[in-house]
Motif scaffolding. Sequence first.
Motif, short mmCIF file in Angstrom:
data_model
loop_
_atom_site.label_atom_id
_atom_site.label_comp_id
_atom_site.label_asym_id
_atom_site.label_seq_id
_atom_site.Cartn_x
_atom_site.Cartn_y
_atom_site.Cartn_z
N ALA A 104 0.47 -1.17 -0.29
CA ALA A 104 0.05 -0.62 -0.14
C ALA A 104 1.43 1.35 0.21
O ALA A 104 0.41 1.70 -0.51
CB ALA A 104 -1.23 0.49 1.11
N LEU A 105 1.69 1.54 0.65
CA LEU A 105 2.68 2.56 0.49
C LEU A 105 3.18 2.95 -1.09
O LEU A 105 4.27 3.50 -0.91
CB LEU A 105 4.29 2.07 1.79
CG LEU A 105 3.35 2.22 3.40
CD1 LEU A 105 4.95 2.11 4.43
CD2 LEU A 105 2.78 3.47 3.75
N HIS A 106 3.53 1.60 -1.11
CA HIS A 106 4.52 2.03 -2.57
C HIS A 106 2.87 1.82 -3.37
O HIS A 106 3.31 1.79 -5.29
CB HIS A 106 4.86 0.66 -3.07
CG HIS A 106 6.49 0.58 -2.16
ND1 HIS A 106 7.88 1.25 -3.30
CD2 HIS A 106 6.98 0.27 -0.72
CE1 HIS A 106 8.43 0.78 -1.47
NE2 HIS A 106 8.23 0.23 -0.45
N GLY A 107 1.93 1.83 -3.54
CA GLY A 107 0.76 2.31 -4.48
C GLY A 107 0.04 1.12 -5.45
O GLY A 107 0.19 1.39 -6.52
N ASN A 108 0.77 -0.20 -4.83
CA ASN A 108 0.46 -1.44 -5.24
C ASN A 108 -0.20 -2.29 -4.13
O ASN A 108 0.28 -3.46 -4.60
CB ASN A 108 2.32 -1.93 -5.54
CG ASN A 108 1.94 -2.84 -6.73
OD1 ASN A 108 1.19 -2.91 -7.61
ND2 ASN A 108 2.77 -3.90 -6.24
N ALA A 109 -1.55 -2.17 -4.04
CA ALA A 109 -2.40 -3.35 -3.30
C ALA A 109 -3.38 -3.31 -3.96
O ALA A 109 -3.76 -1.76 -4.19
CB ALA A 109 -2.45 -3.15 -1.69
N ASP A 110 -4.04 -4.24 -3.26
CA ASP A 110 -5.53 -4.48 -3.83
C ASP A 110 -6.04 -5.47 -3.23
O ASP A 110 -5.58 -6.90 -3.55
CB ASP A 110 -5.70 -4.71 -5.55
CG ASP A 110 -6.99 -4.79 -5.52
OD1 ASP A 110 -8.43 -4.53 -5.24
OD2 ASP A 110 -7.87 -5.02 -7.34
N ILE A 111 -6.77 -4.70 -2.08
CA ILE A 111 -6.99 -5.36 -0.44
C ILE A 111 -8.18 -5.87 -0.89
O ILE A 111 -9.16 -5.12 -1.01
CB ILE A 111 -6.69 -5.39 0.38
CG1 ILE A 111 -4.67 -4.99 0.00
CG2 ILE A 111 -6.47 -5.91 1.94
CD1 ILE A 111 -4.87 -3.69 1.61
N PRO A 112 -8.49 -7.56 -0.45
CA PRO A 112 -10.31 -7.90 -0.88
C PRO A 112 -10.74 -7.15 0.60
O PRO A 112 -10.79 -7.09 1.74
CB PRO A 112 -10.47 -8.99 -0.55
CG PRO A 112 -9.05 -10.12 -1.36
CD PRO A 112 -8.04 -8.70 -1.07
N LYS A 113 -12.47 -7.50 0.02
CA LYS A 113 -12.92 -6.24 1.88
C LYS A 113 -12.65 -7.07 2.82
O LYS A 113 -13.12 -8.25 2.91
CB LYS A 113 -14.20 -6.35 1.54
CG LYS A 113 -15.56 -5.84 2.06
CD LYS A 113 -16.99 -5.08 2.27
CE LYS A 113 -17.21 -4.15 2.60
NZ LYS A 113 -18.91 -4.54 2.49
N ARG A 114 -12.47 -6.72 3.73
CA ARG A 114 -12.20 -7.29 4.99
C ARG A 114 -12.62 -6.23 6.40
O ARG A 114 -13.57 -5.73 6.33
CB ARG A 114 -11.22 -7.77 5.31
CG ARG A 114 -9.80 -6.87 5.49
CD ARG A 114 -8.46 -7.11 5.38
NE ARG A 114 -7.69 -5.74 5.14
CZ ARG A 114 -6.48 -6.05 5.92
NH1 ARG A 114 -6.03 -6.75 6.27
NH2 ARG A 114 -5.55 -4.73 5.79
N THR A 115 -12.88 -7.75 7.36
CA THR A 115 -13.17 -6.94 8.56
C THR A 115 -12.63 -6.48 8.99
O THR A 115 -11.50 -7.36 9.70
CB THR A 115 -14.55 -7.99 9.30
OG1 THR A 115 -15.70 -8.88 8.54
CG2 THR A 115 -14.87 -7.84 10.09
N GLY A 116 -12.33 -5.71 10.38
CA GLY A 116 -11.58 -4.92 11.16
C GLY A 116 -10.44 -4.10 10.32
O GLY A 116 -9.29 -3.04 11.70
N ARG A 117 -10.12 -4.19 9.49
CA ARG A 117 -8.62 -3.47 8.56
C ARG A 117 -9.35 -2.81 7.51
O ARG A 117 -10.85 -3.29 6.88
CB ARG A 117 -7.98 -4.23 8.58
CG ARG A 117 -7.88 -5.50 9.89
CD ARG A 117 -6.25 -5.37 10.56
NE ARG A 117 -5.75 -5.96 11.28
CZ ARG A 117 -4.67 -6.14 11.49
NH1 ARG A 117 -3.71 -4.97 11.17
NH2 ARG A 117 -3.93 -7.10 12.78
N ALA A 118 -8.45 -2.35 6.70
CA ALA A 118 -9.02 -1.04 6.14
C ALA A 118 -8.82 -1.79 4.70
O ALA A 118 -8.01 -3.20 4.49
CB ALA A 118 -8.02 0.50 5.57
#
Length: 860
Positions: A327-341
């Motif tokens: 994410a810091l390197h602008g290279n993340a696609d994180i699926p929806k999850r509970t309790g975290r961004a």
Amino acid sequence: MDLSKGIEVPDFIVELFENRYKTKWNFKGPGIIILSESGDIVVLEKGKDFSKRPITIEFYKNYRDYYNASNNVAFYYWFEIVKPNGAQKIADFKLNLTQQGKQRLKNLNIPMIFPAILKNGSNEYTSYYFAGDFADFKIKNGVYFYNIADKLHQIFTFEKSGFQDAFYWKVYVPVMKKIIAEASKKENIQKDLVEKLANEDGLTLKSSIKNKELVIYDENKWEKFFIKGVNLGLALPGKYFTQMPDDPNIYYQWFKMITDMNANTVRLYTLAPPEFYQALKVFNLKSSKKVYLLQEIWPDENVPDKNYFNKSYTEEFKKEIEHVIDALHGNADIPKRTGRAYGKYNFDVSMYTIAILLGRELEPDEVIETDRKNNINEYSGRYVKVKGSPSEVWLGMCCDYAFEYETRKYSMQHPVGIVSWPTLDPINHPSEFNAQGRKDLEYNDKAQIQIDDFDIGEKNKAGLFIAYHIYPNYPDFMNNEEKYKSYRDEKGQFLYGGYLRELRTAHKKFPILVAEFGLSTSVGVAHKNPDGYHHGGIDEKTQGEGIVRMMKVIKKEGYMGGIIFEWMDEWAKRTWITEPFMIPYDRHVLWHNKLDPEQNYGILANESLPPDEKVKVSDSKRVKNIEISSNPEYLYLRINLSNEFSSRTSLLVGIDTYDRQRGEFVVVQSDKKINLPTGIEFLLKISSNETKLQVIPNYNWAKSRYSSVKSYSGKFEDIIFEINKERVTQDGKRIPAIYHNFSILPKGKFDDSKSTWYIDKNTVFVRIPWGLLNVSDPSSRTVLDDSRTIYQPGRDMLKTSKTDSFVFYFILLQNGKTEDVLLKQNEKLISFPLSKWEDVNFSWRLKKSYYIIQKFFCNN
């Protein structure tokens, strides 16, 4: 969109509309919904407010040809009304409304023409902002994949009401192609940007630990960097910690205020939503004052069997390390999850990140159990090595993994710091024992984490450090160690400085960052400090002066810097003195507990809006008029007397909070005994120099009494609670317990968070925190009501009752004699109906401390 309820309109819009306008949502058919910043909702209906093509895009002169885009194309999805704020306007949205529609917007100062595409430029970066969802179009199979597809669709795609096809092909695609072409031409500029990062052995570095100091690479050279930061908790009022804002404008405003304070760093505890990093990058590209990021990677608090080496626990933490670095390197696609961004992270902020923090305030019992269950005392990684306890080995392995992952994937390194706190410091504190002469039965000082057991591996170019959370009032050894009393600064004895000096001496290899320090402006106090820097009960001026004093010592004693806790008040927090009494606990975010120190550490106040519904009482002899009101923070009283309030005047206010058949039915004065129509739980005693709120003995939570009973004794008592336990030093010396009188209310005008009452000539102003009245949840009108004696109640353990209203009685005394008694008005009890709510409205206010810190940061 279809305005019919339950189809396209979000439920929260319907609820907000119905609550605000007290009318049902009965809209149907095509329409537009505009939600203003003030909370107003405008519903524009087809046939009334517009006919066809209600929103179109119009490019500015020359830009249409430059981007090869079609003009005057209809737009049919969500949009945002923004201001250019200095950016270039490429194209505008235009609302095509009837006279009725135009008038409705005019009444609310909503523009009919506003930016659709904005361009921001600098020497090193160009950014575009699309004020809407331009790309909401599902690509179909077939001709769309051919190189000439966009040309064909620009020609042969026709507008159809309610569909985005034409807009996608005629506007979005040609604009994006031009943007990508621009980016390619600026390849050399991007290379220049990379060259502003240091390059060591094929690795890029923005910051590093050199000679036990933090340095950053700027203007083609390394410079020492002293961190002057603020911690960012992201939970706005009414939200839980995991419900972080997804509006980049909020973060942008915070960065502006933070850098205006002359701070240079913000610290995040966990991964934020993508909009945070978007705002950070845009802000730093536009602003002359940059704000750098300290990004923490937070391990889960639920440790299976209290063993960090649990395989699933460790693997989950490693996965989080990957997510955050990506994410810091602008290279993340994180699926929806509970309790975290989660989400798509497209903004590279690695050049604005100065360090990564790993861990949290580890619990002593977790450390002890991990050490007991594992026989591993050494780890030799390429980036981090450890010879120490199993818990230290686990931390070292996680640090090594963070270095390895970022190096392997991005050829970049950031310094890594482990997070700790005084509870786990490597110092033996003689004052932290008990009556049996044992340390292992106490919470603090029975386990240790020592970063001097770590070493740097041969591939580590960025360095390692430790980050401590250090407050002046906790643990108890901060107050009780005799050696700390010898420390002096310009204001005299300073125990905090004594601890910082000893802690710094106990670390030989690596630098230390004070990653948390601060003071709370709450009404309540949870722990006391001999130098006056208590856990709560601090006014805003003292908060600012105390933070400056601590920061001076942090710098003097050779630390990497200090990060103030915290930027804004967070209603989602809780302290041990308040948590058992916020019931139901899952609703506590809907009200601001002013007794709670943890909720009031901010230098930006998050405050409820002033009350708008009031009960007024008048027509008494000496009590001219009374105003009773409330909001999610306080119960307010405004009492206006016929004559000026003097040193010989006193005022008694009886408050019946629930069940009119229980409570104290008698108020005893020296000259008379006053019988009340209902039983009161609390008696507010106001004089010119002190105001206190007393309670009937059976309802005093400080004595573990939680239920009102019928009484005719006339007895009321102070709420006095033990906040510092009795301690026994290693040599057997007893340190007495410390108590705090919660009944005595802090005096001062209401421009300060701590203040609860003041007198202005003949008018008395009082605001009482809900928690002091044993209100467990004002938003659902519940109060404590449990006849059991429970000495240390847990969360949601106590029983409660509902109440619809409070009843008030007013008694005015002059020279100790009764002058006026107001028990009823127009033969009716003086009753204040309580409100219920599910949403909160609030405003920001920079506390007085902000300006004190600003002045200091400007000159240091």
